[in-house]
Enzyme design. Structure first.
Site, mmCIF file in Angstrom:
data_model
loop_
_atom_site.group_PDB
_atom_site.id
_atom_site.type_symbol
_atom_site.label_atom_id
_atom_site.label_comp_id
_atom_site.label_asym_id
_atom_site.label_seq_id
_atom_site.Cartn_x
_atom_site.Cartn_y
_atom_site.Cartn_z
ATOM 1 N N ASP A 122 0.862 -1.162 0.000
ATOM 2 C CA ASP A 122 0.000 0.000 0.000
ATOM 3 C C ASP A 122 0.912 1.229 0.000
ATOM 4 O OD1 ASP A 122 -2.450 1.522 0.327
ATOM 5 O OD2 ASP A 122 -1.855 1.795 2.417
ATOM 6 N N ASP B 2 -0.199 5.080 0.932
ATOM 7 C CA ASP B 2 -0.444 6.129 1.914
ATOM 8 C C ASP B 2 -0.459 5.585 3.336
ATOM 9 O OD1 ASP B 2 -0.742 7.998 -0.177
ATOM 10 O OD2 ASP B 2 -2.812 7.346 -0.481
ATOM 11 N N ASP C 29 -1.391 -0.358 6.118
ATOM 12 C CA ASP C 29 -1.680 0.279 7.407
ATOM 13 C C ASP C 29 -3.147 0.216 7.784
ATOM 14 O OD1 ASP C 29 -3.052 3.347 6.979
ATOM 15 O OD2 ASP C 29 -2.251 2.330 5.234
#
Length: 226
Positions: free
Chosen positions: A10, A12, A185
Site C-alpha cells: 500500500d 499512503d 496500514d
C-alpha cells in the site's frame, strides 16, 4: 521448487507517512485551483468516510480530479512537479525506501497497490523505483484526457484483490503460483491482507493493530503516522 515471490505495498501511511490523495487536495487549495473553504470541507468529509470504510470511491474521484480535469494536461504536469518537490520528497523516509529496495534486491517482484488515482501516484511510485503500479485508473476521452470517471475496477477494499488477480493473470499467474506478501496500514485493505500468504500490518491504524495482534500477523512500524 519455490514459488516466485510477489511483494505488494500500500502507499499512503504505509510507505508514506501522509495520505497522498488528501495532500494533493490540500496542495490544489494552496495554488488556488480550488475553493479553500468548500473544497477543504468536502475533502475532510471524504477522508473521514475513507477512514470509516464507507467512502463512495466514484463520487470521491469525480471530486478529487475535477480541478486537474478542467485545467488540462500541461497545467497538471507543472503542478504535480511542484507537489512532488514540496510535499512528497520531504515525506520520503529512508526506512520505507530501504524496505522496498531490500525486497527488490532479494529478487521479489514488487508492486504498489493503492486506492489513490494513477495521476497522483505514478510519479510517487517512480521515486520508490517501482514500475508496477496498481492504482485507480481514470477513464479517458477521445483526446486522451481524463473525464473524471473511473476506468475498470477501482483498487479499493475488495477491488484491490480483483485488480491484483487481474495483474497476476496478465503475467500468466494465479494466487497459488506465487508467494505473496502485502504491507498495509489500513483496515480498508483487510480483503487483500487476508488473501496473501504474508500479511504485514505496517504503521497500522488502531483497528488493524488490534486485529494483527489477535491473528498473530507481523506488525512493522516504519514511522509515526501523520
Amino acid at each position: 521448487m519455490s514459488r516466485p515471490r510477489i511483494t505488494l505495498f500500500d502507499l499512503d501511511h504505509t510507505l508514506l507517512p501522509i495520505d497522498s490523495d488528501y495532500s494533493w487536495g490540500e496542495f490544489t487549495q494552496r495554488i488556488g485551483w480550488t475553493d479553500r473553504v468548500e473544497f477543504k470541507r468536502r475533502n475532510d468529509e471524504f477522508y473521514a468516510h475513507y477512514v470509516a470504510g464507507t467512502l463512495d470511491v466514484h463520487d470521491y474521484v469525480r471530486f478529487a480530479v475535477e480541478a486537474m480535469r478542467v485545467r488540462g494536461q500541461a497545467a497538471y504536469e507543472e503542478a504535480h512537479r511542484r507537489f512532488m518537490h514540496e510535499w512528497i520528497t520531504p515525506a520520503l523516509r529512508p526506512a520505507a525506501l530501504d524496505l522496498v529496495r531490500g525486497h527488490q534486491q532479494q529478487g521479489d517482484t514488487v508492486a504498489i497497490v493503492t486506492a489513490t488515482n494513477e495521476m497522483v501516484t505514478r510519479p510517487i511510485a517512480a521515486i520508490f523505483g517501482v514500475p508496477e503500479l496498481i492504482a485507480v485508473e481514470l477513464e479517458r476521452d477521445a483526446g486522451g484526457w481524463i473525464t473524471g470517471e473511473i476506468a475498470g475496477v477501482p483498487s479499493m477494499r475488495e477491488g484491490k484483490v480483483v485488480r491484483v488477480q487481474q495483474w497476476l493473470a496478465g503475467r500468466g499467474l494465479d494466487w497459488l503460483d506465487v508467494e505473496t506478501t502485502f504491507y498495509s496500514d489500513s483496515m480498508n485493505d483487510l480483503p487483500l491482507l487476508e488473501q496473501v500468504d504474508h500479511p504485514v500490518a505496517t504503521n497500522p491504524d488502531a483497528r488493524l493493530r488490534t486485529l494483527a495482534l489477535e491473528r498473530g500477523w507481523r506488525i512493522l512500524d516504519l514511522f509515526e503516522r501523520e
